[in-house]
Write a protein that holds these residues in place. Structure first.
Motif, PDB file in Angstrom:
ATOM      1  N   LYS A  34     108.107 167.388  75.724  1.00  0.00           N
ATOM      2  CA  LYS A  34     107.453 168.503  75.011  1.00  0.00           C
ATOM      3  C   LYS A  34     107.112 168.037  73.600  1.00  0.00           C
ATOM      4  O   LYS A  34     107.994 167.864  72.755  1.00  0.00           O
ATOM      5  CB  LYS A  34     108.360 169.731  74.984  1.00  0.00           C
ATOM      6  CG  LYS A  34     107.654 170.989  74.449  1.00  0.00           C
ATOM      7  CD  LYS A  34     108.497 172.224  74.660  1.00  0.00           C
ATOM      8  CE  LYS A  34     108.509 172.679  76.093  1.00  0.00           C
ATOM      9  NZ  LYS A  34     107.230 173.307  76.497  1.00  0.00           N
ATOM     10  N   SER A  35     105.841 167.854  73.358  1.00  0.00           N
ATOM     11  CA  SER A  35     105.400 167.223  72.110  1.00  0.00           C
ATOM     12  C   SER A  35     105.597 168.103  70.885  1.00  0.00           C
ATOM     13  O   SER A  35     105.650 167.593  69.756  1.00  0.00           O
ATOM     14  CB  SER A  35     103.920 166.831  72.221  1.00  0.00           C
ATOM     15  OG  SER A  35     103.126 168.000  72.461  1.00  0.00           O
ATOM     16  N   ASN A  36     105.679 169.434  71.077  1.00  0.00           N
ATOM     17  CA  ASN A  36     105.835 170.320  69.917  1.00  0.00           C
ATOM     18  C   ASN A  36     107.274 170.843  69.765  1.00  0.00           C
ATOM     19  O   ASN A  36     107.532 171.827  69.086  1.00  0.00           O
ATOM     20  CB  ASN A  36     104.872 171.505  70.017  1.00  0.00           C
ATOM     21  CG  ASN A  36     105.160 172.368  71.243  1.00  0.00           C
ATOM     22  OD1 ASN A  36     105.824 171.923  72.188  1.00  0.00           O
ATOM     23  ND2 ASN A  36     104.650 173.598  71.234  1.00  0.00           N
ATOM     24  N   LEU A  37     108.218 170.162  70.386  1.00  0.00           N
ATOM     25  CA  LEU A  37     109.615 170.616  70.356  1.00  0.00           C
ATOM     26  C   LEU A  37     110.182 170.549  68.930  1.00  0.00           C
ATOM     27  O   LEU A  37     109.961 169.576  68.196  1.00  0.00           O
ATOM     28  CB  LEU A  37     110.463 169.734  71.288  1.00  0.00           C
ATOM     29  CG  LEU A  37     111.953 170.090  71.383  1.00  0.00           C
ATOM     30  CD1 LEU A  37     112.136 171.477  71.991  1.00  0.00           C
ATOM     31  CD2 LEU A  37     112.704 169.035  72.198  1.00  0.00           C
ATOM     32  N   PHE A  67     114.272 169.023  51.063  1.00  0.00           N
ATOM     33  CA  PHE A  67     113.870 169.334  52.439  1.00  0.00           C
ATOM     34  C   PHE A  67     112.594 170.175  52.461  1.00  0.00           C
ATOM     35  O   PHE A  67     111.683 169.922  53.245  1.00  0.00           O
ATOM     36  CB  PHE A  67     114.993 170.086  53.162  1.00  0.00           C
ATOM     37  CG  PHE A  67     116.186 169.240  53.511  1.00  0.00           C
ATOM     38  CD1 PHE A  67     116.054 167.887  53.773  1.00  0.00           C
ATOM     39  CD2 PHE A  67     117.452 169.803  53.578  1.00  0.00           C
ATOM     40  CE1 PHE A  67     117.153 167.098  54.094  1.00  0.00           C
ATOM     41  CE2 PHE A  67     118.556 169.043  53.899  1.00  0.00           C
ATOM     42  CZ  PHE A  67     118.404 167.686  54.163  1.00  0.00           C
ATOM     43  N   ARG A  68     112.537 171.178  51.612  1.00  0.00           N
ATOM     44  CA  ARG A  68     111.382 172.077  51.611  1.00  0.00           C
ATOM     45  C   ARG A  68     110.121 171.370  51.125  1.00  0.00           C
ATOM     46  O   ARG A  68     109.014 171.669  51.581  1.00  0.00           O
ATOM     47  CB  ARG A  68     111.671 173.300  50.710  1.00  0.00           C
ATOM     48  CG  ARG A  68     112.621 174.283  51.331  1.00  0.00           C
ATOM     49  CD  ARG A  68     112.073 174.892  52.641  1.00  0.00           C
ATOM     50  NE  ARG A  68     110.856 175.639  52.423  1.00  0.00           N
ATOM     51  CZ  ARG A  68     109.684 175.344  52.938  1.00  0.00           C
ATOM     52  NH1 ARG A  68     109.538 174.290  53.730  1.00  0.00           N
ATOM     53  NH2 ARG A  68     108.630 176.090  52.677  1.00  0.00           N
ATOM     54  N   ASN A  69     110.292 170.415  50.205  1.00  0.00           N
ATOM     55  CA  ASN A  69     109.126 169.714  49.661  1.00  0.00           C
ATOM     56  C   ASN A  69     108.388 168.914  50.728  1.00  0.00           C
ATOM     57  O   ASN A  69     107.205 168.601  50.569  1.00  0.00           O
ATOM     58  CB  ASN A  69     109.546 168.780  48.524  1.00  0.00           C
ATOM     59  CG  ASN A  69     109.865 169.556  47.250  1.00  0.00           C
ATOM     60  OD1 ASN A  69     109.492 170.729  47.113  1.00  0.00           O
ATOM     61  ND2 ASN A  69     110.562 168.918  46.320  1.00  0.00           N
ATOM     62  N   VAL A  70     109.088 168.560  51.800  1.00  0.00           N
ATOM     63  CA  VAL A  70     108.435 167.817  52.880  1.00  0.00           C
ATOM     64  C   VAL A  70     108.302 168.683  54.136  1.00  0.00           C
ATOM     65  O   VAL A  70     108.160 168.168  55.248  1.00  0.00           O
ATOM     66  CB  VAL A  70     109.204 166.510  53.196  1.00  0.00           C
ATOM     67  CG1 VAL A  70     109.137 165.544  52.028  1.00  0.00           C
ATOM     68  CG2 VAL A  70     110.648 166.812  53.571  1.00  0.00           C
ATOM     69  N   ASN A  71     108.411 169.979  53.949  1.00  0.00           N
ATOM     70  CA  ASN A  71     108.151 170.962  55.021  1.00  0.00           C
ATOM     71  C   ASN A  71     109.190 170.979  56.142  1.00  0.00           C
ATOM     72  O   ASN A  71     108.878 171.365  57.275  1.00  0.00           O
ATOM     73  CB  ASN A  71     106.759 170.729  55.632  1.00  0.00           C
ATOM     74  CG  ASN A  71     105.667 170.971  54.614  1.00  0.00           C
ATOM     75  OD1 ASN A  71     105.747 171.911  53.817  1.00  0.00           O
ATOM     76  ND2 ASN A  71     104.661 170.108  54.604  1.00  0.00           N
ATOM     77  N   ASN A  80     108.682 168.734  60.286  1.00  0.00           N
ATOM     78  CA  ASN A  80     108.981 170.068  60.820  1.00  0.00           C
ATOM     79  C   ASN A  80     109.530 170.024  62.246  1.00  0.00           C
ATOM     80  O   ASN A  80     109.788 171.048  62.859  1.00  0.00           O
ATOM     81  CB  ASN A  80     107.747 170.969  60.757  1.00  0.00           C
ATOM     82  CG  ASN A  80     106.615 170.478  61.634  1.00  0.00           C
ATOM     83  OD1 ASN A  80     106.738 169.452  62.309  1.00  0.00           O
ATOM     84  ND2 ASN A  80     105.506 171.199  61.632  1.00  0.00           N
ATOM     85  N   ALA A  81     109.740 168.809  62.778  1.00  0.00           N
ATOM     86  CA  ALA A  81     110.366 168.701  64.100  1.00  0.00           C
ATOM     87  C   ALA A  81     111.854 169.034  64.021  1.00  0.00           C
ATOM     88  O   ALA A  81     112.470 169.433  65.006  1.00  0.00           O
ATOM     89  CB  ALA A  81     110.177 167.290  64.657  1.00  0.00           C
ATOM     90  N   LEU A  82     112.418 168.844  62.843  1.00  0.00           N
ATOM     91  CA  LEU A  82     113.844 169.124  62.643  1.00  0.00           C
ATOM     92  C   LEU A  82     114.002 170.329  61.725  1.00  0.00           C
ATOM     93  O   LEU A  82     113.370 170.411  60.672  1.00  0.00           O
ATOM     94  CB  LEU A  82     114.542 167.910  62.012  1.00  0.00           C
ATOM     95  CG  LEU A  82     116.043 168.078  61.763  1.00  0.00           C
ATOM     96  CD1 LEU A  82     116.814 167.894  63.062  1.00  0.00           C
ATOM     97  CD2 LEU A  82     116.541 167.091  60.706  1.00  0.00           C
ATOM     98  N   GLY A  83     114.829 171.273  62.126  1.00  0.00           N
ATOM     99  CA  GLY A  83     115.125 172.428  61.289  1.00  0.00           C
ATOM    100  C   GLY A  83     116.548 172.356  60.757  1.00  0.00           C
ATOM    101  O   GLY A  83     117.448 171.809  61.402  1.00  0.00           O
ATOM    102  N   ILE A  84     116.769 172.900  59.571  1.00  0.00           N
ATOM    103  CA  ILE A  84     118.088 172.927  58.948  1.00  0.00           C
ATOM    104  C   ILE A  84     118.574 174.378  58.905  1.00  0.00           C
ATOM    105  O   ILE A  84     117.862 175.257  58.396  1.00  0.00           O
ATOM    106  CB  ILE A  84     118.047 172.362  57.513  1.00  0.00           C
ATOM    107  CG1 ILE A  84     117.527 170.925  57.512  1.00  0.00           C
ATOM    108  CG2 ILE A  84     119.426 172.457  56.860  1.00  0.00           C
ATOM    109  CD1 ILE A  84     118.447 169.943  58.169  1.00  0.00           C
ATOM    110  N   GLU A  85     119.771 174.618  59.437  1.00  0.00           N
ATOM    111  CA  GLU A  85     120.346 175.959  59.377  1.00  0.00           C
ATOM    112  C   GLU A  85     121.483 175.972  58.373  1.00  0.00           C
ATOM    113  O   GLU A  85     122.351 175.089  58.381  1.00  0.00           O
ATOM    114  CB  GLU A  85     120.847 176.406  60.757  1.00  0.00           C
ATOM    115  CG  GLU A  85     119.728 176.603  61.765  1.00  0.00           C
ATOM    116  CD  GLU A  85     120.183 177.380  62.999  1.00  0.00           C
ATOM    117  OE1 GLU A  85     121.286 177.967  62.967  1.00  0.00           O
ATOM    118  OE2 GLU A  85     119.421 177.402  63.992  1.00  0.00           O
TER     119      GLU A  85
END
Length: 561
Positions: free
Chosen positions: A393-396, A454-458, A429-434
Motif C-alpha cells: 500500500k503506497s499511501n500507508l 517534526f512539524r517543520n518537515v510535515n 508524512n508516512a510516519l506519524g508521532i503520537e
C-alpha cells in the motif's frame, strides 16, 4: 638513666629511648614485670618511674589483666617469624581512666635474657575522630536516633542471630508533613519531628530500636518475643499517641500517621528486604485512608516479586529479541478504507506469554530504558513502512507512540529520525508521532524544539487520549497539532443525546475549525460508529474494525483494501 642489666642500650639508644614521642616499656618476658620505661610513659599514665618499675604489665595494660594472658601472648609471639605483633588496647592511668593506645610488641633476646619491648602510641585523638565519624554516619543529627544505615546493620545482626524468636520492622510516615513544613516553617517542623520521636519511644520496649529513615519517615525494629498480636498492640498504641494534639508554637496541631509492618517471613533473609516490604505495606496503608496500619501480605509479596522479576527481565528483553510490533488499523469512517495504523509494542515473555505495553512501559520509564525502547519501535516501524509502501500500500501511514522522557533523553536518539526517514526514501508524512496532552504540559524547551523539528518537515503529530489530560487550545496552536484522538472513555458510553455525544461533537467541530483531523478510539459497536459518522468524525479505531494484529496479519489485511 641507669640500665646496668641491659647492656644493649648504648648511649645513642638511651637518648632515643628518652626522646621518642611514644611510650616505651621494657618488660621481663618471663615474669611480666616492667624493667624500665621512658619519661613519656610516666607522663601519660601519671605514675613516677619508680612506681612503674617492677609493676606487672597487667596493672597498666587492659590486654594483660591477668598473668595467664600475658604468658599466652608472649609464648605465641616467640613462635612468629617476625617476633613482632601489633594490637589496639587500653592503658590504665593511675587515675583509673583509660587511654586508647596502639602497641607494637617486639621480642628481644640478648646475653641470655629475654625482653618484650612495647611501643605504645596514644590514639585517643584518632579514636575520638573515629567516634565522631561513626556518629555522623550512623545517627540522625536532629533527633539523635539511629539512621537507616545503622538500623539495617542492627536488623541484619538480629536476623543472623535469629533462632526461635521473631523479628519485625514497622515503618511510620507522618501524613501531609509537607504541608506542615511549608505552613509552619522548617524550624517548627524540626521541633515537631523531635516530639514525634519522643512519643513513639514511649511505646517501645528497652530492646526495640527506633530510627529516623529520612524526612518524616521513622522505623521501629522489634526483636525477641515478637508475635503478631504484640505487633498489633504496639501499632495501635502508637496510633493512640497521635490522637493527642501537638503544641507547635501557639498552635495545637492534630497529626496523623500511617504504619507499614513486615514481620520475619521465612522468605526474608536480609534487612533491606524486610524494610522494603514494610515500606510497601506503608503505601497500602496510605491508600487505605491513612491513620492506620497494614501488614505486608503474601499477595503484596507476590506482586513485588513479580515486579522485580519483570524489571530484571525487561532489561534483557531487547537483547533477547523478545519485543514485537502489532498494528491496529485506523479506518476512514466515510470510505471504510484502511491506509493508516498505529504501531503497538508487545513483549513476548518466555514465562508469562504476551504482555501489553500498559504492563511494562511505565517500568521502562522508571528504569531508564524507554528512550532505547522507543528508538527500537521507530526503526522497526520504518522498516515495515518501507516494505509495505513498496509492495502493498503506497499511501500507508503508521503512527508510533512516544514518551515525554524520549524527548529529554541525553542520548538524543530522536534527533536522528529525520535523516533515517530520508535514507529510506520515505516521505516524512508516512510516519506519524503520537503524544499525550501531558507531554505538551511539560513546557520543556527540548520537547518543544523536537516537536517543532517534526512539524517543520510535515511529520504529522497526533494528541493521543485527548480529553483525559490538560486540554488547552493554546497548546494545540503552539505545537501545530494535526490530529486529535478522542479517548475511548468518551466512546464507551456514547449514545444519542448523551453528554458523551455532546462532548464528541464539540471536540470534532473544534478540531475541524482548527484544521485538524479526528480519530475516535475504542469503537466497539456499529451504533458508536454511526453516531461518530453523523458527527463528521474522520477516522475510527477499535475492535469493531480490528484488534491489534501481528505484522503478517496486518499486511494481509491491507493487501485486500
Amino acid at each position: 638513666m641507669n640500665l646496668p642489666k641491659h647492656p644493649f642500650f648504648s648511649p645513642f639508644y638511651e637518648l632515643l629511648f628518652e626522646q621518642y614521642r611514644d611510650a616505651i616499656y621494657l618488660v621481663d618476658i618471663n615474669t611480666g614485670y616492667i624493667l624500665d620505661c621512658n619519661n613519656i610513659a610516666c607522663l601519660r599514665l601519671g605514675y613516677t618511674r619508680q612506681e612503674l618499675l617492677n609493676m606487672h604489665v597487667g596493672i597498666i595494660n587492659d590486654q594483660f589483666s591477668d598473668k595467664k594472658s600475658f604468658k599466652a601472648f608472649t609464648e605465641h609471639l616467640i613462635t612468629l617469624e617476625t617476633k613482632a605483633a601489633q594490637a589496639d588496647t587500653f592503658h590504665i592511668r593511675k587515675s583509673q581512666s583509660l587511654l586508647p593506645v596502639e602497641v607494637n610488641y617486639i621480642y628481644q633476646q640478648q646475653d641470655g635474657q629475654q625482653f618484650l619491648i612495647a611501643l605504645a602510641r596514644d590514639i585517643s585523638r584518632q579514636v575520638r575522630d573515629e567516634q565522631v565519624i561513626y556518629r555522623r554516619a550512623s545517627f540522625d543529627p536532629l533527633t539523635d536516633l539511629p539512621n537507616r544505615r545503622l538500623l539495617l546493620a542492627w536488623l541484619n545482626k538480629e536476623l543472623n542471630n535469629q533462632t526461635e524468636h521473631s523479628i519485625a520492622a514497622i515503618v511510620i510516615d507522618l501524613d501531609f508533613f509537607k504541608d506542615i513544613n511549608s505552613g509552619f516553617g522548617r524550624d517548627n517542623a524540626d521541633l515537631l519531628l523531635v516530639e514525634v520521636a519522643r512519643r513513639i519511644k514511649t511505646c517501645l520496649r528497652n530492646n526495640d530500636l527506633l530510627a529516623r529513615l529520612n524526612g518524616d519517615v521513622f522505623a521501629v525494629a522489634l526483636s525477641g518475643e515478637v508475635s503478631k498480636d504484640n505487633i498489633k498492640r504496639l501499632a495501635e498504641e502508637i496510633l493512640r499517641k497521635f490522637e493527642l494534639p501537638f503544641q507547635l508554637g501557639s498552635s495545637l496541631l492534630q497529626l496523623s500517621i500511617s504504619l507499614g509492618i513486615c514481620d520475619h517471613l521465612h522468605s526474608v533473609n536480609n534487612a533491606e528486604t524486610l524494610l522494603t516490604l514494610a515500606e510497601r505495606a506503608l503505601q497500602t496503608a496510605k491508600k487505605s485512608g491513612r491513620s492506620c496500619y497494614r501488614f505486608f501480605t503474601e499477595d503484596m509479596q507476590l506482586k513485588s516479586i513479580t515486579k522485580i522479576e519483570i524489571i530484571s527481565d525487561l532489561r534483557k528483553a531487547m537483547d533477547l529479541d523478545q519485543f514485537e510490533l502489532h498494528f491496529q488499523p485506523i479506518i476512514n469512517l466515510h470510505t471504510q478504507e484502511c491506509y493508516k495504523a498505529e504501531a503497538l509494542i508487545r513483549w513476548q515473555h518466555p514465562k508469562w506469554g504476551m504482555i501489553g505495553p500498559d504492563k511494562f512501559i511505565g517500568l521502562a520509564e522508571e528504569i531508564g530504558i524507554i528512550a532505547r525502547l522507543g528508538d527500537w519501535v521507530f526503526h522497526q516501524t520504518v522498516d515495515y513502512l518501507t516494505q509495505w509502501r513498496s509492495n502493498t500500500k503506497s499511501n500507508l501511514q503508521i503512527s508510533i507512540n512516544t514518551s515525554p522522557l524520549q524527548y529529554l533523553s541525553e542520548n538524543k536518539e530522536m534527533s536522528h529520525w529525520l535523516s533515517i526517514l530520508q535514507s529510506k526514501n520515505l516521505p516524512e508524512n508516512a510516519l506519524g508521532i503520537e503524544i499525550t496532552e501531558n507531554v505538551l504540559m511539560e513546557s520543556q524547551h527540548l520537547i518543544y524544539q523536537q516537536l517543532k523539528a517534526f512539524r517543520n518537515v510535515n511529520i504529522p503529530i497526533a494528541i493521543d487520549d485527548f480529553g483525559t489530560g490538560y486540554s488547552s487550545l493554546s497548546y494545540l496552536r503552539k505545537f501545530s497539532i494535526n490530529v486529535i484522538k478522542i479517548d475511548r472513555s468518551f466512546i464507551k458510553d456514547l449514545k444519542n443525546n448523551s453528554d458523551e455525544m455532546v462532548l464528541c461533537e464539540a471536540i470534532i467541530l473544534m478540531a475541524h475549525r482548527l484544521g485538524m483531523k479526528v480519530v475516535a478510539e475504542g469503537i466497539e459497536t456499529t451504533e458508536q460508529r454511526d453516531l461518530l459518522i453523523s458527527a463528521n468524525c474522520d477516522y475510527g479505531q477499535g475492535f469493531l474494525f480490528s484488534k491489534p494484529l501481528p505484522a503478517s496479519h496486518f499486511e494481509h489485511l491491507i493487501s485486500k483494501t
